[in-house]
Design a protein around this motif. Structure first.
Motif, mmCIF file in Angstrom:
data_model
loop_
_atom_site.group_PDB
_atom_site.id
_atom_site.type_symbol
_atom_site.label_atom_id
_atom_site.label_comp_id
_atom_site.label_asym_id
_atom_site.label_seq_id
_atom_site.Cartn_x
_atom_site.Cartn_y
_atom_site.Cartn_z
ATOM 1 N N UNK A 1 0.844 -1.199 0.000
ATOM 2 C CA UNK A 1 0.000 0.000 0.000
ATOM 3 C C UNK A 1 0.876 1.244 0.000
ATOM 4 N N UNK A 2 0.636 2.140 -0.942
ATOM 5 C CA UNK A 2 1.331 3.423 -1.044
ATOM 6 C C UNK A 2 2.846 3.281 -1.181
ATOM 7 N N UNK A 3 3.295 2.184 -1.750
ATOM 8 C CA UNK A 3 4.724 1.970 -1.988
ATOM 9 C C UNK A 3 4.999 2.280 -3.449
ATOM 10 N N UNK B 1 9.017 -1.181 -4.714
ATOM 11 C CA UNK B 1 8.459 -2.535 -4.739
ATOM 12 C C UNK B 1 9.314 -3.453 -5.611
ATOM 13 N N UNK B 2 9.790 -2.938 -6.741
ATOM 14 C CA UNK B 2 10.660 -3.734 -7.611
ATOM 15 C C UNK B 2 11.974 -4.069 -6.914
ATOM 16 N N UNK C 1 -10.426 -4.045 -1.487
ATOM 17 C CA UNK C 1 -10.796 -4.779 -0.284
ATOM 18 C C UNK C 1 -9.757 -5.810 0.131
ATOM 19 N N UNK C 2 -8.893 -6.198 -0.792
ATOM 20 C CA UNK C 2 -7.861 -7.190 -0.486
ATOM 21 C C UNK C 2 -6.622 -6.522 0.093
ATOM 22 N N UNK C 3 -5.606 -7.330 0.293
ATOM 23 C CA UNK C 3 -4.346 -6.832 0.841
ATOM 24 C C UNK C 3 -3.292 -6.893 -0.254
ATOM 25 N N UNK C 4 -2.806 -5.743 -0.656
ATOM 26 C CA UNK C 4 -1.713 -5.695 -1.620
ATOM 27 C C UNK C 4 -0.430 -5.902 -0.835
ATOM 28 N N UNK C 5 0.203 -7.058 -1.031
ATOM 29 C CA UNK C 5 1.359 -7.386 -0.209
ATOM 30 C C UNK C 5 2.211 -8.454 -0.874
ATOM 31 N N UNK C 6 3.413 -8.597 -0.332
ATOM 32 C CA UNK C 6 4.304 -9.693 -0.689
ATOM 33 C C UNK C 6 4.265 -10.659 0.486
ATOM 34 N N UNK C 7 4.002 -11.915 0.182
ATOM 35 C CA UNK C 7 3.863 -12.947 1.200
ATOM 36 C C UNK C 7 5.015 -13.939 1.080
ATOM 37 N N UNK C 8 5.405 -14.478 2.195
ATOM 38 C CA UNK C 8 6.444 -15.490 2.256
ATOM 39 C C UNK C 8 5.759 -16.850 2.381
ATOM 40 N N UNK C 9 6.077 -17.777 1.491
ATOM 41 C CA UNK C 9 5.416 -19.090 1.516
ATOM 42 C C UNK C 9 5.843 -19.931 2.724
ATOM 43 N N UNK C 10 7.128 -19.910 3.061
ATOM 44 C CA UNK C 10 7.644 -20.737 4.152
ATOM 45 C C UNK C 10 7.833 -19.883 5.404
#
Length: 121
Positions: free
Chosen positions: A9-11, A16-17, A40-49
């Motif tokens: 958000x707002x990045x 982000x790159x 309505x969702x979350x704009x984010x980078x998620x870690x799988x592990x």
């Protein structure tokens, strides 16, 4: 289970790159989610592990400290050259825009306070 690592958000896209490249260079398995059309969702980078969270967080914190230092140096360099953004400089370069913002703020403030001013009498 996926763990939230970095909100987008707002990045700025450039930052982000850089974060994406950093995580890829360190070999972290990530995926991204978007906020969607309605936001309505979350704009984010998620870690799988989840086990990689501490190492990923440390790499991200180091990057963000470096970024903060770089931005501070850029701001200080602009201030030394007399090019830092100030209210006076904005007023000089964009007088109509500043005047319109002041008028809009005055209008909002007036509309907000008007009902309360009626209670004084």
């Amino acid at each position: 289970m996926a763990t939230l690592l970095f909100r987008l958000d707002n990045v700025p896209e450039e930052e982000a790159d850089e974060v994406r490249r950093l995580l890829e260079q360190h070999g972290f398995d990530t995926f991204e989610s978007r906020a969607g059309f309605w936001g309505l969702g979350v704009a984010a980078i998620w870690l799988r592990d989840k086990g990689d969270y501490e190492a990923a967080r440390e790499a991200l914190d180091t990057y963000q400290q470096g970024l903060a230092e770089r931005v501070r140096e850029e701001r200080d360099a602009l201030a030394e050259r007399g090019e830092a953004p100030t209210l006076r400089r904005r007023l000089r370069h964009h007088p109509v825009r500043v005047l319109l913002v002041v008028l809009a703020l005055s209008g909002v403030l007036t509309l907000t306070l008007l009902p309360f001013l009626g209670l004084i009498n």
